[in-house]
Design an enzyme around this catalytic site. Structure first.
Site, PDB file in Angstrom:
ATOM      1  CG  ASP A   1      -0.206  -0.166   2.510  1.00 26.87           C
ATOM      2  OD1 ASP A   1       1.036  -0.329   2.478  1.00 26.87           O
ATOM      3  OD2 ASP A   1      -0.851  -0.123   3.574  1.00 26.87           O
TER       4      ASP A   1
ATOM      5  CG  HIS B   1      22.652   3.085 -18.020  1.00 33.33           C
ATOM      6  ND1 HIS B   1      21.890   2.576 -19.040  1.00 33.33           N
ATOM      7  CD2 HIS B   1      23.013   4.328 -18.424  1.00 33.33           C
ATOM      8  CE1 HIS B   1      21.788   3.472 -20.011  1.00 33.33           C
ATOM      9  NE2 HIS B   1      22.477   4.546 -19.669  1.00 33.33           N
TER      10      HIS B   1
ATOM     11  CG  ASP C   1      25.224  10.990 -15.270  1.00 33.77           C
ATOM     12  OD1 ASP C   1      24.518  11.979 -15.030  1.00 33.77           O
ATOM     13  OD2 ASP C   1      25.225  10.397 -16.365  1.00 33.77           O
TER      14      ASP C   1
ATOM     15  CG  ASP D   1      22.066  14.429 -17.560  1.00 36.23           C
ATOM     16  OD1 ASP D   1      22.812  13.853 -16.750  1.00 36.23           O
ATOM     17  OD2 ASP D   1      21.755  13.948 -18.675  1.00 36.23           O
TER      18      ASP D   1
ATOM     19  CG  HIS E   1      27.813   7.515 -24.226  1.00 35.50           C
ATOM     20  ND1 HIS E   1      27.919   8.883 -24.284  1.00 35.50           N
ATOM     21  CD2 HIS E   1      28.672   7.115 -23.246  1.00 35.50           C
ATOM     22  CE1 HIS E   1      28.789   9.287 -23.367  1.00 35.50           C
ATOM     23  NE2 HIS E   1      29.276   8.247 -22.738  1.00 35.50           N
TER      24      HIS E   1
ATOM     25  CG  HIS F   1      20.411  13.326 -23.588  1.00 40.88           C
ATOM     26  ND1 HIS F   1      19.720  14.052 -22.638  1.00 40.88           N
ATOM     27  CD2 HIS F   1      21.468  12.782 -22.918  1.00 40.88           C
ATOM     28  CE1 HIS F   1      20.311  13.916 -21.462  1.00 40.88           C
ATOM     29  NE2 HIS F   1      21.382  13.163 -21.602  1.00 40.88           N
TER      30      HIS F   1
ATOM     31  CG  HIS G   1      17.520  10.465 -21.855  1.00 39.37           C
ATOM     32  ND1 HIS G   1      17.716   9.131 -21.691  1.00 39.37           N
ATOM     33  CD2 HIS G   1      18.646  11.056 -21.379  1.00 39.37           C
ATOM     34  CE1 HIS G   1      18.902   8.906 -21.141  1.00 39.37           C
ATOM     35  NE2 HIS G   1      19.487  10.066 -20.931  1.00 39.37           N
TER      36      HIS G   1
ATOM     37  CD  GLU H   1      25.383  12.638 -21.726  1.00 37.45           C
ATOM     38  OE1 GLU H   1      25.731  11.742 -20.953  1.00 37.45           O
ATOM     39  OE2 GLU H   1      24.212  13.031 -21.853  1.00 37.45           O
TER      40      GLU H   1
ATOM     41  CE1 TYR I   1      32.073   6.333 -19.416  1.00 41.15           C
ATOM     42  CE2 TYR I   1      31.926   6.292 -21.822  1.00 41.15           C
ATOM     43  CZ  TYR I   1      31.576   6.858 -20.605  1.00 41.15           C
ATOM     44  OH  TYR I   1      30.736   7.944 -20.594  1.00 41.15           O
TER      45      TYR I   1
ATOM     46  NE  ARG J   1      28.245  10.144 -18.423  1.00 41.18           N
ATOM     47  CZ  ARG J   1      28.214   8.918 -17.939  1.00 41.18           C
ATOM     48  NH1 ARG J   1      28.920   7.965 -18.524  1.00 41.18           N
ATOM     49  NH2 ARG J   1      27.499   8.623 -16.867  1.00 41.18           N
TER      50      ARG J   1
ATOM     51  CD  GLU K   1      25.260  14.413 -18.738  1.00 41.13           C
ATOM     52  OE1 GLU K   1      25.452  13.623 -17.791  1.00 41.13           O
ATOM     53  OE2 GLU K   1      24.283  14.333 -19.502  1.00 41.13           O
TER      54      GLU K   1
HETATM   55  N1  GLY Z   1      22.141  10.683 -16.776  1.00 41.29           N
HETATM   56  C1  GLY Z   1      21.635  10.218 -17.991  1.00 41.29           C
HETATM   57  C2  GLY Z   1      22.415  10.698 -19.118  1.00 41.29           C
HETATM   58  O1  GLY Z   1      23.467  11.265 -18.923  1.00 41.29           O
HETATM   59  O2  GLY Z   1      22.014  10.607 -20.243  1.00 41.29           O
HETATM   60 MN    MN Z   2      23.966  12.253 -17.126  1.00 37.90          MN
HETATM   61 MN    MN Z   3      22.891  12.994 -20.118  1.00 34.38          MN
END
Ligand code: GLY
Ligand code: MN
Ligand code: MN
Length: 435
Positions: free
Chosen positions: A38, A241, A258, A269, A348, A352, A359, A382, A386, A403, A405
């Site tokens: 619940d 991730h 991140d 982000d 990647h 975005h 996103h 970003e 890696y 990374r 970003e």
């Molecule tokens: N934190 C998600 C991305 O960087 O796309």
């Molecule tokens: Mn991110």
């Molecule tokens: Mn991002």
């Protein structure tokens, strides 16, 4: 709350619906979702519904009627003194209508009957099919109720438009109200990253660093993280991730974080990567400078009329050349780009759209071409690198994951980095961590 931006967006959508022949739009908000037994997950309104209403309660539906009167109607929960004692305030239709500037508001209990009435003799339904099976059935039931009255002379809509497609285009270019919220989300997340840099040391756990973010986000009035924070020490940085956030941070490792937050629905982000012990090692600095160089090139490529892909292409060129120089890749620059062998270390894309969703909504292509940037668009930048352990990779680079970003707003001149207050030069990070 200033309801003007929301009312303006409803009018703009109504105008576009009218131009396309009119009809009725149905835009429900998200349901509350059970976490276990619940207990529900923290409530978050549907982004499209929020964009058009600012109305915060679950069990609410926006209906727009694009006839000459161009009306916007809200269906919402009734006032309920008993329930409000347990779960808190509800506007109820009458107060919601006045507070949020709708033309009319009704009880959610009347929705299904009223929808069938509203759809009769309308040329089109504006609804986004396929996101929620229960909702699709509800809509089909209303359509069929109109169709069943054919012999009484009622006509059901024969056209269904995906209302989200029209809204996606609107959401892609941010207005001043939205930019102000994104700026705030960026500032709060930036403060949290600085706090984390000062807090981090060998012997702390990833979750302890995550707690610094959650504390700073809420302390400064952000409602929630905009996604599950990634706090990835050492080898975990090479899991894109990673969200376990439970490892002990080791002297000599890098920490990739991140993490961003939401302010009144708008996301930031940010990723920063820094040494757990406050000092970059040689190979760590090599990779870090390479990624920073790639990010600088990408940021320079963000300007009106540039393709969405231009920042990515710029980042890839720098990264590919750097990986060749560091002998992590073999071949010519053009060869490495042509064969995409760099994807082993950079798999990647460089960014975005960013907005109500981390996103965010909006097409990336127009026809065969990547779409062109225009002032008011917001996107992330970003690049990363890696390096997983492998026989053909020098061991000094193993498990380095970097990374960087930032969040960019396209301006008339180029772009503004909304996350500028979060240090990223090696000297600045090391100086802050020393404090
Ligand atoms: N934190 C998600 C991305 O960087 O796309
Ligand atoms: Mn991110
Ligand atoms: Mn991002």
């Amino acid at each position: 709350m200033d309801t003007a931006p929301f009312r303006q967006r409803r009018l703009l959508l109504l105008e576009q619906m009218q131009k396309a022949g009119g009809g009725v739009a149905v835009i429900p908000t998200s349901p509350e979702r059970v976490r276990n037994r619940d207990t529900t997950f923290p409530y978050r309104a549907d982004s499209y519904f929020h964009y058009l209403t600012g109305f915060p309660e679950p069990e609410a539906i926006l209906v727009l009627i694009a006839d000459s009167a161009a009306q916007s109607l809200l269906f919402c929960r009734d006032k309920d003194v008993e329930k409000e004692i347990w779960d808190g305030f509800r506007y109820g239709p009458d107060d919601a209508k006045d507070a949020f500037g709708f033309d009319a508001a009704h009880s959610i209990r009347e929705f299904d009957t009223k929808l069938a009435e509203l759809l009769a003799d309308q040329p089109a339904l504006w609804y986004s099919l396929g996101h929620d099976a229960a909702w699709d059935t509800r809509i089909a039931t209303a359509l069929n109720a109109v169709r069943a009255q054919a012999r009484a002379g009622k006509r059901a809509p024969t056209i269904i438009h995906d209302v989200r497609a029209t809204l996606d285009e609107m959401r892609l270019v941010k207005g001043s109200h939205e930019i102000a919220l994104m700026r705030k989300a960026a500032q709060i997340a930036g403060a949290a990253h600085r706090r984390a840099m000062q807090f981090t040391a060998p012997g702390k756990y990833e979750h302890e660093v995550e707690a610094e973010f959650l504390h700073e986000f809420r302390r400064q009035g952000s409602q929630a993280p905009s996604y599950s924070p990634i706090v990835a020490g050492g080898a975990n940085a090479c899991v894109l991730h990673y969200v376990d956030n439970n490892r002990l941070l080791q002297d000599g490792d890098l920490l990739l974080i991140d993490a961003g937050c939401e302010v009144d629905g708008y996301a930031s982000d940010i990723t920063r990567t820094f040494p757990v012990n406050g000092k970059f090692g040689g190979p760590q600095a090599d990779i870090y400078e390479l990624v920073l160089g790639a990010q600088t090139a990408a940021i320079t490529a963000i300007k009106p009329s540039a393709s969405f892909l231009a920042p990515h292409d710029a980042a890839v060129r720098v990264l590919a050349q750097g990986l060749i120089d560091l002998k992590l890749l073999e071949g010519s620059l053009d060869g490495v780009i042509e064969t995409a062998s760099y994807k082993r270390f950079y798999m990647h894309r460089t960014g975005h759209w960013l907005g109500l969703d981390v996103h965010d909504a909006g097409e990336y292509r127009h026809g065969d071409d990547w779409r062109k940037l225009v002032p008011g668009m917001t996107l992330t930048v970003e690049p990363g690198c890696y390096i997983r352990p492998a026989e053909d990779v020098r061991e000094v680079f193993w498990n380095i994951g970097v990374r960087i970003e930032d969040d960019a707003l396209v301006t008339a001149e180029g772009c503004e980095i909304l996350t500028i207050e979060t240090p990223k030069k090696i000297a600045d990070i090391e100086a802050l961590m020393k404090k």
